[in-house]
Design an enzyme around this catalytic site. Structure first.
Site, PDB file in Angstrom:
ATOM      1  N   SER A   1      57.136 -42.042 -22.148  1.00  0.00           N
ATOM      2  CA  SER A   1      58.491 -42.378 -22.576  1.00  0.00           C
ATOM      3  C   SER A   1      58.472 -43.230 -23.826  1.00  0.00           C
ATOM      4  CB  SER A   1      59.239 -43.124 -21.464  1.00  0.00           C
ATOM      5  OG  SER A   1      60.541 -43.470 -21.908  1.00  0.00           O
TER       6      SER A   1
ATOM      7  N   LYS B   1      58.750 -40.888 -13.827  1.00  0.00           N
ATOM      8  CA  LYS B   1      59.291 -40.610 -15.164  1.00  0.00           C
ATOM      9  C   LYS B   1      60.645 -39.906 -15.060  1.00  0.00           C
ATOM     10  CE  LYS B   1      59.412 -39.979 -19.680  1.00  0.00           C
ATOM     11  NZ  LYS B   1      60.384 -38.924 -19.935  1.00  0.00           N
TER      12      LYS B   1
ATOM     13  N   LEU C   1      51.014 -29.798 -31.010  1.00  0.00           N
ATOM     14  CA  LEU C   1      51.242 -30.697 -32.137  1.00  0.00           C
ATOM     15  C   LEU C   1      52.683 -30.654 -32.643  1.00  0.00           C
ATOM     16  CD1 LEU C   1      47.877 -30.242 -34.045  1.00  0.00           C
ATOM     17  CD2 LEU C   1      48.662 -32.263 -32.782  1.00  0.00           C
TER      18      LEU C   1
ATOM     19  N   VAL D   1      52.922 -29.786 -24.300  1.00  0.00           N
ATOM     20  CA  VAL D   1      53.576 -28.509 -24.563  1.00  0.00           C
ATOM     21  C   VAL D   1      54.835 -28.435 -23.712  1.00  0.00           C
ATOM     22  CG1 VAL D   1      51.385 -27.389 -25.127  1.00  0.00           C
ATOM     23  CG2 VAL D   1      52.236 -27.303 -22.771  1.00  0.00           C
ATOM     24  N   LYS D   2      55.632 -27.420 -23.917  1.00  0.00           N
ATOM     25  CA  LYS D   2      56.880 -27.269 -23.184  1.00  0.00           C
ATOM     26  C   LYS D   2      56.625 -27.204 -21.680  1.00  0.00           C
ATOM     27  CE  LYS D   2      61.148 -24.541 -23.208  1.00  0.00           C
ATOM     28  NZ  LYS D   2      61.834 -23.370 -23.789  1.00  0.00           N
TER      29      LYS D   2
ATOM     30  N   ASN E   1      46.536 -26.625 -31.830  1.00  0.00           N
ATOM     31  CA  ASN E   1      47.886 -26.090 -31.692  1.00  0.00           C
ATOM     32  C   ASN E   1      47.802 -24.566 -31.664  1.00  0.00           C
ATOM     33  OD1 ASN E   1      50.861 -27.079 -31.827  1.00  0.00           O
ATOM     34  ND2 ASN E   1      50.831 -25.263 -33.129  1.00  0.00           N
TER      35      ASN E   1
ATOM     36  N   ARG F   1      83.715 -33.382  12.373  1.00  0.00           N
ATOM     37  CA  ARG F   1      82.571 -32.476  12.516  1.00  0.00           C
ATOM     38  C   ARG F   1      82.369 -32.091  13.985  1.00  0.00           C
ATOM     39  NH1 ARG F   1      77.605 -34.044  11.400  1.00  0.00           N
ATOM     40  NH2 ARG F   1      76.955 -32.050  10.486  1.00  0.00           N
TER      41      ARG F   1
ATOM     42  N   HIS G   1      63.151 -42.506 -14.218  1.00  0.00           N
ATOM     43  CA  HIS G   1      63.378 -43.251 -15.469  1.00  0.00           C
ATOM     44  C   HIS G   1      64.420 -42.538 -16.324  1.00  0.00           C
ATOM     45  CE1 HIS G   1      62.635 -43.412 -19.822  1.00  0.00           C
ATOM     46  NE2 HIS G   1      62.269 -44.671 -19.681  1.00  0.00           N
ATOM     47  N   ASN G   2      64.267 -41.219 -16.471  1.00  0.00           N
ATOM     48  CA  ASN G   2      65.212 -40.461 -17.284  1.00  0.00           C
ATOM     49  C   ASN G   2      66.591 -40.415 -16.648  1.00  0.00           C
ATOM     50  OD1 ASN G   2      62.901 -40.005 -18.789  1.00  0.00           O
ATOM     51  ND2 ASN G   2      63.283 -37.827 -19.054  1.00  0.00           N
TER      52      ASN G   2
ATOM     53  N   GLU H   1      68.124 -43.528 -17.467  1.00  0.00           N
ATOM     54  CA  GLU H   1      68.490 -43.443 -18.885  1.00  0.00           C
ATOM     55  C   GLU H   1      69.841 -42.744 -19.051  1.00  0.00           C
ATOM     56  OE1 GLU H   1      66.829 -40.652 -22.417  1.00  0.00           O
ATOM     57  OE2 GLU H   1      65.314 -41.916 -21.444  1.00  0.00           O
TER      58      GLU H   1
ATOM     59  N   MET I   1      55.902 -35.203 -30.748  1.00  0.00           N
ATOM     60  CA  MET I   1      55.284 -36.123 -29.780  1.00  0.00           C
ATOM     61  C   MET I   1      53.767 -36.025 -29.820  1.00  0.00           C
ATOM     62  SD  MET I   1      57.465 -38.047 -28.094  1.00  0.00           S
ATOM     63  CE  MET I   1      56.718 -38.451 -26.511  1.00  0.00           C
TER      64      MET I   1
ATOM     65  N   ARG J   1      78.114 -35.292 -18.858  1.00  0.00           N
ATOM     66  CA  ARG J   1      77.597 -34.453 -19.947  1.00  0.00           C
ATOM     67  C   ARG J   1      78.070 -33.008 -19.772  1.00  0.00           C
ATOM     68  NH1 ARG J   1      71.580 -36.427 -21.913  1.00  0.00           N
ATOM     69  NH2 ARG J   1      71.865 -38.661 -21.494  1.00  0.00           N
TER      70      ARG J   1
END
Length: 503
Positions: free
Chosen positions: A135, A207, A13, A81-82, A35, A470, A210-211, A214, A16, A312
């Site tokens: 997402s 997913k 909990l 959860v993580k 939780n 090569r 997707h990220n 993003e 998200m 980043r």
């Protein structure tokens, strides 16, 4: 303890989890929530009773055993959860209370190989497993996310009614997201932004990509902002108005929309604008890195996605960059007088680069499905990204259309619409990259996207010399362009006369 039978359970909990639970309740389903720290569950239930119209469908559970007892069979339990070890430990703790046919749904940002392993382990125990990408952030979770479920068809059949209900919705004709949802009043009608992706890890892989998209989408927007700021000397609010204008056209997207809003936000702690006071170090949680790593492992040229990750990483070297700025010198930035022309050029560069970024993401998924035995429907993927998710954009309807015309499309750049857009915008794109280089303004995303475009459209590349190198130092052989593919040769470089041998 509440003895009502819940339609679905949810563990975890944090923000998200709370928002997805409320979304599920708003759509008429009863949901039991748990939780690890019971006080958080109790606070959530108490606050919901005071503020949420659908709170009577929320059932708080003090233990995993009580959670399992409260659920209709087959049990459906969502984990938020993580990712990683925490997910494994949660599943392990839950196992004693499950029965054959029960379904565990992992809604976290799990690595797809972990999802494949977990499904295999749970199937061996008679349990079903779905790895579902979710997402849209906390707002999406609350009022309609994009959902990307992977697992068995049997498991999806049980989950589909709930996932179809709570997913974001788009207009059937235009593909535009349906808005207006509020607590207790979800939107009605429309096409849900979810669909069965494929077996085992397919949903979490999609997913992840997707990220990755993003990451590059955000980096491209940041480079456009930086060029407008440095080459035109515009203030942040003026740049925000440019993005606001762009959001009315083909660049219309959630990320462009929030960029316009962010740039015009005054600093709550002083004069000027907030963005100018935010430290230029960007964080990351790992999915962009996974995307770039997967591309490298599969041999897919997703160079722009990788550059977004590296950008980043470079931003994180704040103190080191500060020292280097005093020792390493570049050209003086020359302001551009014709602002209207440059704004148009940057807009075109952004759109062309965006096409290439998405092309790389879809090319990566096309290769991954061969390796993992999936059969991905790329038009459907574009459809479910049109609403709810962070990369939702008008642009995605064009991708949906492209795959409807040609389901076997090898690369988005080859679709007639995108091909024409690249041809129309590339002169501006090249102008912007050249201006960046000449003025010493870093634009790794714009530049790498252009390099991808030029490389992909080149019938010949200098890899002929590379392969000869090569062969010279490692006897790695080469093919000849005047012989059929699949025939390999080696030049015996150390031997007098250097005879060519067929491998």
């Amino acid at each position: 303890m509440n003895t009502r039978q819940a339609d679905i359970g949810l563990i975890g909990l944090a923000v998200m989890g709370q928002n997805l639970a409320l979304n599920i309740a708003d759509h008429g389903y009863s949901i039991a929530v748990y939780n690890r720290h019971a006080e958080k569950m109790e606070e959530f239930i108490s606050h919901s009773v005071e503020t949420e119209p659908s709170s009577d469908r929320l059932l708080g559970m003090e233990s995993l055993e009580k959670l399992a007892i409260s659920l209709k069979r087959p049990r459906k339990i969502v984990l938020l959860v993580k990712a990683g070890e925490a997910t494994d430990k949660t599943i392990e703790s839950l196992l004693p209370y499950l029965e054959p046919g029960d379904i565990v749904i992992d809604g976290g940002n799990a690595h797809w190989l972990d999802t494949i392993r977990r499904e295999s382990d749970l199937n061996a125990k008679g349990l079903l497993f779905i790895g579902s990408g979710v997402s849209g952030g906390e707002t999406g979770a609350r009022f309609g996310p994009s959902l990307m479920p992977g697992g068995s068809v049997e498991a999806w059949a049980e989950l589909a009614p709930i996932w179809n209900a709570v997913a974001a919705k788009v207009d059937e004709q235009t593909g535009e997201p349906l808005s207006g949802a509020s607590p207790g009043k979800p939107v009605e009608g429309g096409v849900p932004c979810t669909a069965y992706i494929g077996p085992n890890g397919a949903g979490h892989y999609v997913k992840m990509v997707h990220n990755g998209i993003e990451y590059i989408d955000m980096q491209l927007i940041c480079e456009a902002y930086w060029l407008l700021k440095n080459l035109l000397g515009l203030e942040s609010d003026a740049i925000g108005k440019v993005f606001q204008e762009w959001n009315l056209g083909e660049l219309s997207s959630y990320l462009i929309e929030i960029t316009a809003d962010i740039l015009q936000q005054p600093d709550p702690s002083g004069s000027g604008f907030l963005v100018d006071k935010v430290l230029d170090t960007a964080g990351q949680k790992g999915t962009g890195l996974w995307t770039a790593s997967s591309a490298l492992e599969l041999g897919v040229p997703a160079n722009s996605i990788a550059e977004a990750v590296f950008a980043r990483s470079l931003s994180a070297l704040k103190e080191e960059r500060g020292d280097a700025s005093q020792l390493l010198h570049g050209p003086e930035i020359k302001k551009v007088a014709d602002s209207a022309s440059l704004i148009a050029a940057i807009r075109d560069a952004l759109y062309c680069s965006k096409i290439c970024a998405y092309a790389q993401g879809f090319q990566l998924m096309a290769e991954a499905q061969k390796v993992y035995g999936w059969n991905l429907d790329f038009g459907k993927l574009a459809q479910i990204w049109r609403g709810g998710c962070i990369i939702r954009a008008r642009f995605l309807q064009k991708i949906t259309d492209a795959y409807a015309i040609d389901p076997g499309l090898k690369n988005l750049m080859l679709d007639p619409y995108f091909r024409d857009a690249l041809h129309h915008g590339q002169s501006h794109w090249r102008e912007v990259v050249a201006l960046s280089v000449c003025n010493g303004i870093p634009t790794p995303a714009f530049s790498s996207a252009l390099a991808y475009f030029d490389g992909y459209r080149s019938d010949c590349l200098p890899a002929n010399l590379l392969q000869a190198q090569r062969d010279y130092f490692g006897a790695h052989t080469y093919e000849r362009n005047d012989q059929p593919r699949g025939q390999f040769f080696h030049l015996d470089w150390p031997t007098e006369g250097r005879p060519q041998l067929q491998a």
